[in-house]
Design an enzyme around this catalytic site. Structure first.
Site, short mmCIF file in Angstrom:
data_model
loop_
_atom_site.label_atom_id
_atom_site.label_comp_id
_atom_site.label_asym_id
_atom_site.label_seq_id
_atom_site.Cartn_x
_atom_site.Cartn_y
_atom_site.Cartn_z
NE ARG A 59 -0.60 8.70 1.14
CZ ARG A 59 -1.80 9.00 1.61
NH1 ARG A 59 -2.26 10.24 1.52
NH2 ARG A 59 -2.54 8.07 2.18
CE LYS A 200 -0.14 5.83 -3.33
NZ LYS A 200 -0.65 4.76 -4.24
CG HIS A 220 -4.52 2.01 -4.56
ND1 HIS A 220 -4.67 2.16 -3.20
CD2 HIS A 220 -3.18 1.99 -4.77
CE1 HIS A 220 -3.49 2.22 -2.62
NE2 HIS A 220 -2.57 2.11 -3.55
CB SER A 238 -1.36 -1.27 4.61
OG SER A 238 -0.16 -1.64 5.24
CE LYS A 242 -1.34 -3.07 -3.34
NZ LYS A 242 -1.66 -1.64 -3.59
CB THR A 243 3.37 -6.29 -2.21
OG1 THR A 243 2.93 -4.93 -2.25
CG2 THR A 243 4.75 -6.39 -2.83
CG ASP A 257 0.44 1.44 -5.49
OD1 ASP A 257 -0.23 0.76 -4.70
OD2 ASP A 257 0.63 2.65 -5.35
NE ARG A 322 5.93 2.80 1.57
CZ ARG A 322 4.82 2.32 1.03
NH1 ARG A 322 4.87 1.69 -0.12
NH2 ARG A 322 3.66 2.48 1.65
#
Length: 538
Positions: A59, A200, A220, A238, A242-243, A257, A322
């Protein structure tokens, strides 16, 4: 292949005047075929479509704008994140993007965001390329049926080939742009082929309409649950885990997410996942690795030379490689996207200063304070010019996508926590025994043990101590974690040096909160850390 005219949606309201080139609601197989024929990508060995997003591989937050009008003027939190653009500029660019897409091969998909039908929105996405439409199919919720004659609530135009020839004239910084118009309910994405802008863009929309109009907390975060309905939420920027921590073989993934929290419980905004795949390895992340199959879209990866085998360690194009896939690619996921209200909430932070305890149990106001802070740290080597740990604050762990003042979301969190038995934990997945370069990163096994103990209820039964600077209550014992690891000062060779560093980090928290002005209630401000006059007093 041209879609039958009977299946072509009405697009005049989007300034797309000709409809003989519209590919509407195509299957993934048809879209992949178009993408390969058009040179947008190739099929990898696993069957996933591999596409290159062009110049932009992430982004560009500085090129995102919101139309300033009667609806947004006194509601949007204007500033560096939410930049104004005039309605006149939007109207010109809207018509220009529509005209650009007219007469081209375009791909149209109707979908929805929000798994709870009480809070879902319908979306029509028009993309210039087929691979973008694969992304839309994977990331948004796929309705059982669609009506091309019906006009959806929101529309997105994604035209990577269009660039504004005179950006300054229209209040833009560059020829590429993302513009959200909350009144006309349109998102324009131009000059960039990075699909994350589509995802997003709608997340920003949900972060405006749900809290403001529905009193639903938009978040989020990742979410998982178990067969007993014990739901957990995982917030984190990041690099905080989290993942990794939400992907638990013993639990079911609700989403990775974006979620809402209503009176009905938790619901996923999305119908799929958009995971980083740099360094992806079957042994470490088997669920994601196996999700990269036909129907998935991998972006900006490179192949092992002479093969169609992705080389996930090759970051020559970008480190932000990704993979986008529908959630049913994850075995055991909650495909309906809904779960009960959480019993445990985890705020994940990678504290490179080595100050925060590995886990702390937060009061409601502390939860609001740390939610608004959204703290983590970057370390040397992550960005040019970073020579020592750098504190990073992203309000509500997703500041780039918040149209409203962070206190608005924090007050909704307060409402959800009020009168409940929900536990909110601050988990440091970063450094212990010293700051980055001196100490060491806490073992993943210890963090997993902490999460397991919290979910089982064992951790809450521990004896707790209170941190003198941050006021955090942290446990003195946890199964599978050495006691010395739980107390952040014990592993430092010099207690005075530890508290001096704690004071330093506390000061950064306090300075960060100043930007919220008078929009924060006093009890939340009172949850701030306290800088001690002298580290020797400890």
């Amino acid at each position: 292949m041209i879609t039958s005219k009977k299946a072509i949606p009405e697009l005049n309201y989007l300034f797309i005047k000709r409809a003989n080139n519209v590919h509407y609601q195509k299957s993934v197989a048809e879209l992949v075929e178009h993408a390969v024929i058009n040179g947008e990508g190739s099929l990898s060995e696993s069957g996933a479509l591999a596409a290159d997003t062009g110049r932009f591989t992430g982004r560009t937050p500085g090129d995102r704008f919101i139309v300033a009008d009667e609806l947004t003027e006194n509601t949007v939190w204007w500033g560096d994140v939410n930049q104004r653009i005039s309605k006149a500029s939007f109207d010109h660019l809207f018509e220009a993007v529509g005209a650009y897409l007219s007469g081209r091969d375009i791909f149209v998909r109707d979908a929805q965001a929000g798994a709870d039908p009480d809070y879902s929105i319908s979306i029509r996405v028009v993309t210039e390329t087929a691979y973008q439409n694969v992304f839309v199919n994977n990331l948004f919720i796929r309705p059982a049926s669609t009506d091309p004659a019906a006009r959806p609530e929101w529309s997105i135009l994604a035209a990577p080939g269009y660039t504004c020839p005179d950006p300054a004239r229209y209040g833009l910084h560059h020829p590429n742009f993302v513009i959200i118009n909350f009144t006309q309910q349109v998102v324009l994405i131009a000059g960039t082929g990075y699909t994350g802008e589509i995802k997003k863009g709608i997340f920003s929309v949900m972060n405006f309409i749900l809290p403001l109009q529905k009193r639903v907390l938009s978040m989020h975060c990742a979410a998982n649950t178990d067969t007993a309905g014990h739901t957990a939420l995982f917030f984190g920027l990041s690099g905080t885990g989290k993942t990794t921590l939400s992907a638990d073989r013993d639990r079911m993934l609700v989403g990775d997410d974006e979620h809402g929290w209503s009176d009905n419980g938790i619901f996923n905004f999305e119908g799929g996942c958009y995971a980083k795949c740099v360094g992806l390895d079957e042994a470490r992340e088997p669920e994601i690795f196996r999700a990269v199959r036909f129907g998935a879209l991998v972006e900006n990866i490179r192949y092992v030379p002479g093969t169609r085998l992705p080389d996930y360690d090759d970051v020559s194009k970008t480190e932000n490689t990704r993979v986008a896939y529908p959630i049913h690619h994850i075995l055991g996921s909650v495909t309906l996207g809904q779960a009960s209200a959480p019993r445990d909430i985890f705020f994940l932070t990678a504290d490179a200063f080595g100050v925060l305890p590995p886990v702390s149990l937060l009061s409601t106001t502390q939860a609001m304070y740390h939610f608004m802070s959204g703290y983590t740290a970057k370390v040397a080597g992550t960005e040019d010019g970073i020579k020592e740990p750098k504190a990073v604050f992203s309000a509500c762990f997703g500041e780039a996508f918040l149209p409203l003042h962070p206190a608005h979301y924090a007050e909704l969190l307060r409402e959800r926590l009020a009168g409940s038995a929900i536990n909110v934990w601050l988990v440091n997945t970063g450094w212990i025994a010293g700051p980055y370069g001196v100490g060491r990163r806490i073992k993943l096994a210890y963090t997993r043990a902490i999460i397991k103990a919290a979910l089982s209820g064992v951790l809450k039964e521990s004896t707790f101590r209170t941190h003198p600077v941050f006021g955090l209550r942290y446990p003195t014992d946890c199964p599978g974690v050495p006691e010395a690891v739980l107390d952040p000062v014990q592993l430092w060779p010099d207690a005075c040096a530890y508290y001096a560093k704690a004071n330093q980090l506390a000061g950064r928290f306090i300075d960060n909160f100043k930007r919220y002005g008078d929009g924060v209630s006093k009890d939340v401000l009172d949850a701030s850390p306290v800088i001690m006059e002298s580290a020797s007093m400890f």
